[in-house]
Design an enzyme around this catalytic site. Structure first.
Site, PDB file in Angstrom:
ATOM      1  N   LYS A  46       0.898  -1.159  -0.077  1.00  0.00           N
ATOM      2  CA  LYS A  46       0.046   0.095   0.050  1.00  0.00           C
ATOM      3  C   LYS A  46       0.887   1.219  -0.054  1.00  0.00           C
ATOM      4  O   LYS A  46       0.830   2.257  -0.821  1.00  0.00           O
ATOM      5  CB  LYS A  46      -0.938   0.138   1.292  1.00  0.00           C
ATOM      6  CG  LYS A  46      -2.137  -0.913   0.984  1.00  0.00           C
ATOM      7  CD  LYS A  46      -2.815  -1.301   2.431  1.00  0.00           C
ATOM      8  CE  LYS A  46      -3.725  -2.608   2.149  1.00  0.00           C
ATOM      9  NZ  LYS A  46      -4.045  -3.254   3.543  1.00  0.00           N
ATOM     10  N   GLN A  93      -4.897  -1.905   9.768  1.00  0.00           N
ATOM     11  CA  GLN A  93      -4.760  -3.348   9.109  1.00  0.00           C
ATOM     12  C   GLN A  93      -5.087  -4.406  10.255  1.00  0.00           C
ATOM     13  O   GLN A  93      -4.953  -4.465  11.412  1.00  0.00           O
ATOM     14  CB  GLN A  93      -3.112  -3.406   8.919  1.00  0.00           C
ATOM     15  CG  GLN A  93      -3.127  -4.775   7.906  1.00  0.00           C
ATOM     16  CD  GLN A  93      -3.324  -4.637   6.605  1.00  0.00           C
ATOM     17  OE1 GLN A  93      -3.262  -3.687   5.939  1.00  0.00           O
ATOM     18  NE2 GLN A  93      -3.868  -5.900   6.159  1.00  0.00           N
ATOM     19  N   ASP A 153     -11.450   1.830   3.967  1.00  0.00           N
ATOM     20  CA  ASP A 153     -11.677   0.624   4.026  1.00  0.00           C
ATOM     21  C   ASP A 153     -13.006   0.057   3.854  1.00  0.00           C
ATOM     22  O   ASP A 153     -13.376  -1.134   3.327  1.00  0.00           O
ATOM     23  CB  ASP A 153     -11.097  -0.003   5.295  1.00  0.00           C
ATOM     24  CG  ASP A 153      -9.612  -0.902   4.810  1.00  0.00           C
ATOM     25  OD1 ASP A 153      -9.619  -1.179   3.581  1.00  0.00           O
ATOM     26  OD2 ASP A 153      -8.984  -1.259   5.974  1.00  0.00           O
TER      27      ASP A 153
END
Ligand code: NDP
Length: 285
Positions: free
Chosen positions: A54, A98, A121
């Site tokens: 990322k 994450q 997200d």
């Protein structure tokens, strides 16, 4: 029927090239540079690989990327404070925590703490609610990537029989909702579904996210179906998916490979969500 590979890698490259142009425009017109903060707790190797990917993609596109590495024993309160700090940081448009988080931290609490306008997200309950209601908002990257790949590959969705294998919150459920919003007739299956093969055989569009190596075989697939394989499994022969690719490819009119299918689309859509958040900032939304 000639088989057709749904090229996630190439499509993701095209999306990233478009985003890179958009970022330059945003900077010129509004003085806004998109910013993504990634929070990683602990040293899980797979998570580290994803976070590094990322970060690399952000750099390549001109997105400011901020990495917060926290030790595995960090308290829930400390992690929530980091999220609070990012929520009020004017240079950060997207916040990504994450997953998975260590067991002593309540994942739900952390995800809910993220400002929904920075929820790139798409896992916040409000983002999921907006998706369910068909309202604008952030869509989870993997499901959004699947729809984008289908559309850019000229797969017609309205009116089609779509079958989704798997009902996870990050893939199965949201992709089913997105397909419904695109006017497909949608069936969701899971581990308690009876006669799975009979159900999957109805699919014009079959999306598989079960996390079971090569579980979808040719006899479970209708001739001419479009097959999207979300699964990722590391084997000695390399990465394979939830679909027995070689035999299903013979029957499908189009199919995603593993690797090079859904995976690259996921990261491209995360970047796209971050640029959308920056666009919202530029417009004062
Ligand atoms: P989960 O394990 O969270 O969910 C799996 C789902 O599949 C569950 O709903 C489960 O049913 C269902 N399932 C399991 N076995 C069967 C079966 N035999 N028949 C029918 N349904 C079954 O997985 P995820 O959705 O998070 O991920 C799935 C796969 O996709 C994994 O391999 C993961 O690595 C990969 N992945 C890839 C991404 C990418 O970017 N390419 C992104 C995210 C995931 P039940 O609910 O009843 O238990």
């Amino acid at each position: 029927m000639q088989d057709k590979i749904l090229d996630g890698k190439g499509t993701a490259e095209a999306i990233k090239a478009e985003l890179s142009e958009e970022i330059k425009r945003l900077e010129k017109a509004a003085g806004v540079t998109p910013g993504l903060a990634v929070v990683l707790v602990g040293e899980d190797p797979a998570s580290q690989v994803y976070v590094n990917m990322k970060e690399k993609t952000c750099k390549a596109l001109g997105i400011v990327s901020r990495k917060h590495l926290l030790p595995v024993e960090v308290s829930e309160q400390e992690l929530l404070s980091v999220v609070d700090g990012l929520n009020s940081d004017k240079e950060i448009d997207g916040i990504l925590v994450q997953l998975p988080l260590p067991g002593h931290i309540d994942e739900k609490k952390v995800l809910e703490r993220i400002n929904v306008e920075k929820d790139v997200d798409g896992f916040h309950p409000i983002s999921v609610g907006r998706l369910a209601l068909g309202q604008p908002g952030f869509r989870a990257a993997t499901p959004a990537g699947i729809i984008e790949l289908l559309k850019r590959s000229n797969v017609d969705i309205p009116g089609k029989e779509a079958v989704v294998v798997g009902r996870s919150n990050i893939v199965g459920k949201p992709v089913a909702l997105l397909l419904l919003n695109e006017n497909a007739t949608v069936t969701i299956t899971h581990s308690r579904t009876r006669n799975l093969g009979q159900v999957t055989q109805r699919a014009d569009i079959l999306v598989v996210s079960a996390g079971r190596k090569e579980m979808i075989t040719a006899e479970m697939v209708k001739e001419g179906a479009v097959v999207v394989d979300v699964g990722i499994h590391r084997t000695e022969q390399g990465l394979v998916g939830d679909v027995a690719y070689n035999e299903v490819r013979e029957k499908a009119s189009a199919i995603t490979p593993v690797p090079g299918g859904v995976g690259p689309m996921t990261i491209a859509m995360l970047m796209s969500n971050t640029v959308q958040a920056a666009r919202n900032r530029a417009e004062g939304a």
